[in-house]
Write a protein that holds these residues in place. Structure first.
Motif, PDB file in Angstrom:
ATOM      1  N   THR A   1       0.836  -1.206   0.000  1.00 53.08           N
ATOM      2  CA  THR A   1       0.000   0.000   0.000  1.00 53.08           C
ATOM      3  C   THR A   1       0.868   1.252   0.000  1.00 53.08           C
ATOM      4  N   ALA A   2       1.934   1.254   0.794  1.00 59.00           N
ATOM      5  CA  ALA A   2       2.812   2.426   0.881  1.00 59.00           C
ATOM      6  C   ALA A   2       3.448   2.713  -0.474  1.00 59.00           C
ATOM      7  N   THR A   3       3.890   1.660  -1.158  1.00 54.76           N
ATOM      8  CA  THR A   3       4.540   1.833  -2.464  1.00 54.76           C
ATOM      9  C   THR A   3       3.538   2.383  -3.485  1.00 54.76           C
ATOM     10  N   GLU A   4       2.312   1.853  -3.445  1.00 58.55           N
ATOM     11  CA  GLU A   4       1.268   2.344  -4.362  1.00 58.55           C
ATOM     12  C   GLU A   4       0.961   3.817  -4.114  1.00 58.55           C
ATOM     13  N   LEU A   5       0.785   4.184  -2.848  1.00 55.84           N
ATOM     14  CA  LEU A   5       0.423   5.570  -2.522  1.00 55.84           C
ATOM     15  C   LEU A   5       1.578   6.521  -2.860  1.00 55.84           C
ATOM     16  N   ALA A   6       2.816   6.081  -2.609  1.00 55.81           N
ATOM     17  CA  ALA A   6       3.974   6.912  -2.939  1.00 55.81           C
ATOM     18  C   ALA A   6       4.029   7.161  -4.443  1.00 55.81           C
ATOM     19  N   ALA A   7       3.682   6.127  -5.229  1.00 52.99           N
ATOM     20  CA  ALA A   7       3.684   6.259  -6.690  1.00 52.99           C
ATOM     21  C   ALA A   7       2.588   7.224  -7.151  1.00 52.99           C
ATOM     22  N   GLU A   8       1.538   7.371  -6.348  1.00 50.65           N
ATOM     23  CA  GLU A   8       0.453   8.315  -6.675  1.00 50.65           C
ATOM     24  C   GLU A   8       0.718   9.687  -6.091  1.00 50.65           C
ATOM     25  N   ASN A   9       1.963   9.926  -5.680  1.00 53.40           N
ATOM     26  CA  ASN A   9       2.350  11.242  -5.167  1.00 53.40           C
ATOM     27  C   ASN A   9       1.679  11.582  -3.829  1.00 53.40           C
ATOM     28  N   LYS A  10       1.452  10.573  -3.017  1.00 56.09           N
ATOM     29  CA  LYS A  10       0.799  10.799  -1.728  1.00 56.09           C
ATOM     30  C   LYS A  10       1.778  10.658  -0.564  1.00 56.09           C
ATOM     31  N   GLN A  11       3.071  10.856  -0.822  1.00 52.63           N
ATOM     32  CA  GLN A  11       4.029  10.787   0.292  1.00 52.63           C
ATOM     33  C   GLN A  11       3.686  11.858   1.325  1.00 52.63           C
ATOM     34  N   ALA A  12       3.943  11.543   2.581  1.00 40.56           N
ATOM     35  CA  ALA A  12       3.394  12.359   3.669  1.00 40.56           C
ATOM     36  C   ALA A  12       4.423  13.300   4.299  1.00 40.56           C
ATOM     37  N   ASP A  13       3.946  14.533   4.560  1.00 44.77           N
ATOM     38  CA  ASP A  13       4.710  15.448   5.419  1.00 44.77           C
ATOM     39  C   ASP A  13       4.469  15.071   6.872  1.00 44.77           C
ATOM     40  N   LEU A  14       3.238  14.643   7.118  1.00 47.30           N
ATOM     41  CA  LEU A  14       2.903  14.137   8.453  1.00 47.30           C
ATOM     42  C   LEU A  14       2.172  12.817   8.256  1.00 47.30           C
ATOM     43  N   LEU A  15       2.745  11.762   8.818  1.00 46.60           N
ATOM     44  CA  LEU A  15       2.166  10.422   8.702  1.00 46.60           C
ATOM     45  C   LEU A  15       1.730   9.994  10.101  1.00 46.60           C
ATOM     46  N   ILE A  16       0.433   9.769  10.239  1.00 51.21           N
ATOM     47  CA  ILE A  16      -0.135   9.518  11.575  1.00 51.21           C
ATOM     48  C   ILE A  16      -0.592   8.064  11.685  1.00 51.21           C
ATOM     49  N   GLY A  17      -0.335   7.460  12.815  1.00 50.73           N
ATOM     50  CA  GLY A  17      -0.870   6.122  13.085  1.00 50.73           C
ATOM     51  C   GLY A  17      -1.226   6.032  14.560  1.00 50.73           C
ATOM     52  N   ASN A  18      -2.497   6.229  14.868  1.00 49.13           N
ATOM     53  CA  ASN A  18      -2.915   6.184  16.277  1.00 49.13           C
ATOM     54  C   ASN A  18      -3.644   4.892  16.582  1.00 49.13           C
ATOM     55  N   ASN A  19      -3.174   4.225  17.618  1.00 48.66           N
ATOM     56  CA  ASN A  19      -3.805   2.977  18.051  1.00 48.66           C
ATOM     57  C   ASN A  19      -3.956   1.984  16.909  1.00 48.66           C
ATOM     58  N   VAL A  20      -2.885   1.839  16.165  1.00 46.37           N
ATOM     59  CA  VAL A  20      -2.868   0.867  15.072  1.00 46.37           C
ATOM     60  C   VAL A  20      -1.650  -0.050  15.166  1.00 46.37           C
ATOM     61  N   LEU A  21      -0.537   0.440  15.723  1.00 48.46           N
ATOM     62  CA  LEU A  21       0.705  -0.338  15.726  1.00 48.46           C
ATOM     63  C   LEU A  21       0.516  -1.680  16.443  1.00 48.46           C
ATOM     64  N   ALA A  22      -0.261  -1.652  17.501  1.00 45.24           N
ATOM     65  CA  ALA A  22      -0.513  -2.875  18.256  1.00 45.24           C
ATOM     66  C   ALA A  22      -1.304  -3.884  17.423  1.00 45.24           C
ATOM     67  N   GLN A  23      -2.037  -3.391  16.424  1.00 42.08           N
ATOM     68  CA  GLN A  23      -2.981  -4.236  15.689  1.00 42.08           C
ATOM     69  C   GLN A  23      -2.396  -4.829  14.412  1.00 42.08           C
ATOM     70  N   VAL A  24      -1.074  -4.698  14.273  1.00 42.61           N
ATOM     71  CA  VAL A  24      -0.428  -5.099  13.032  1.00 42.61           C
ATOM     72  C   VAL A  24       0.267  -6.444  13.202  1.00 42.61           C
TER      73      VAL A  24
END
Ligand code: ZN
Length: 452
Positions: free
Chosen positions: A157-180
């Motif tokens: 997903t990250a590679t796809e989004l980066a290819a669509e020019n959606k690289q992030a200045d701020l990348l947020i992940g709240n209450n998700v790391l535990a769920q991976v």
């Protein structure tokens, strides 16, 4: 269908898992609320057995259940808690100021839920993108004007989004790391999606607070990993990311908010907060198995205390109901074996949960108004992390002599009238009140309770 091959190796470092952190028995998925038509059907239970890795000290569940089993129709809607919305709003103000975010920035949030957080960036005219695996929840976000793609996050997903020019200045992940389940793939994906000068912020429950606060009910199948700061720092470092700042937050019983950047870009210096927390965890023994082993003993003791207390109330013919239907409530109730033999029902403000039943225990869920209709003697607060909010909302139960019970970290009884908090079975309370003879909660109140 879910994957039946369960790894017995650490999901970060790959070493064999051989030490139990805590075993909470067999449990249903804590967010799989049941409709009335499901009550007579078979219900799947999975082991809730947590391990600690003796190499990297990552506390973790084996992948007993595959994520698409859990998250594709997730029932948790963040927008219904006012405390949580306020927390999200304050965060957005803070990061907009600190990192100078504006209409030229790109914010990406992983596990963006119904857009409850991203909406505050949108209101300030800052472009956002949500990534959310639950289709029903992503649809709600899109309908509110928060652009959201339905995807699990990882390298692909990250590679796809980066290819669509959606690289992030701020990348947020709240209450998700535990769920991976694929932790390395997830953190690698964040590294891919982050602009060279971008910043990652993540919030997750802090293992130190889980242990200190005896918060075993925050363990459930949806949470594959439980992080100390020391361990999460190692995981980020392994993927070329450096944590440069950290905050300790009161949310979810005590969380960390970490700030990370690419290791090769040193524009953000490492703050003293990072050094302080790292040495605090070392001092508290988080790099030694002993602290992890002590936890299981305390959990068993808490179960005995809570069950004893509820039995003592039922012996006095008290009526007890639940307040809230959070995931953590289901872990607690199933582990302790508390069903409709103790709680007549529970209530929840979330209309999506009303009319359903708690998994495992089959306790019915009603709207909060049910409490005013039935006037129970005791409310057992299941989302204890927002107990102040609930105590404020429900203080009127003192009109009929009602009281509140907080189960974690230790069982406590709260009387809105006297504001007095007591712990332990009813007999003990009465005895202590007689002996002390100075308690605002006099034995006569207990007698009144008993006459009901
Ligand atoms: Zn490990």
């Amino acid at each position: 269908m879910f994957n039946t091959i369960i790894s017995t190796r650490c999901r970060f470092c790959g070493k064999p898992l051989q030490h139990t952190f805590v075993n909470l028995g067999m449990q249903p998925l804590c967010e799989s609320f049941l409709g009335p038509e499901q009550l007579d059907q078979m219900e799947p239970f999975y082991p809730l057995h947590v391990y600690v890795c003796d190499n990297c000290f990552l506390v973790q569940l084996k992948e007993y259940v595959a994520p698409d089993e859990i998250f594709s129709e997730y029932a948790y809607f963040s927008s219904y808690s006012t405390t949580w919305l306020n927390h999200a709003y304050k965060y957005t103000c803070k990061v907009i100021d600190r990192f100078g975010l504006n209409k030229n920035s790109q914010i990406v949030e992983i596990a963006s839920n119904d857009g409850y957080l991203l909406q505050y960036f949108t209101k300030r005219g800052i472009p956002v993108l949500g990534v959310e695996p639950a289709a029903n929840i992503a649809e709600i976000a899109n309908n509110k004007g928060i652009p959201t793609v339905v995807k699990f996050f990882g390298v692909k997903t990250a590679t796809e989004l980066a290819a669509e020019n959606k690289q992030a200045d701020l990348l947020i992940g709240n209450n998700v790391l535990a769920q991976v389940p694929d932790l390395n793939g997830f953190v690698e994906g964040m590294q891919i999606l982050l602009k060279p000068q971008g910043v990652i912020t993540m919030e997750f429950p802090h293992l130190m607070k889980l242990i200190d606060g005896n918060q075993f009910d925050t363990i459930y199948h949806e949470h594959f990993s439980y992080f100390s700061y020391i361990t999460v720092e190692k995981i980020f470092a392994a993927h070329g990311l450096t944590i440069f700042d950290v905050e300790e937050l009161p949310t979810h019983g005590g969380s960390l908010r970490i700030y990370a950047r690419h290791t090769k870009n040193t524009f953000e210096p490492i703050t003293h907060h990072v050094k302080k927390l790292r040495s605090q965890e070392k001092k508290n023994g988080f790099t030694n198995l002993n602290i992890y082993f002590q936890f299981a003993k305390r959990v068993k003791e808490t179960k005995r205390k809570l069950v004893n207390y509820l039995i003592s109330l039922k012996k006095e013919n008290a009526t007890i109901v639940g307040y809230g239907a959070p995931g953590k409530g289901n872990t607690l109730l199933n582990y302790c074996g508390i069903g409709t033999d103790f709680l007549d029902y529970t209530v929840d403000r979330n209309p999506h949960k009303q009319g359903k039943f708690l998994p495992g225990t089959h306790i019915p869920i009603y709207p909060p108004e049910k409490i005013d209709e039935t006037k129970p003697d005791y409310l057992l607060i299941l989302p204890w992390n927002i107990k102040e909010e609930i105590i404020n909302q429900m203080s009127h139960i003192s009109n009929w002599g009602g009281r509140l019970i907080v189960p974690i970290p230790e069982v406590e009884c709260y009387d809105p009238k006297s504001g007095f908090t007591l712990a332990g079975p009813l007999e003990t309370i009465a005895d202590e009140a007689v002996i002390a003879n100075s308690s605002p909660l006099s034995t006569s109140i207990i007698e009144q309770q008993r006459r009901k």
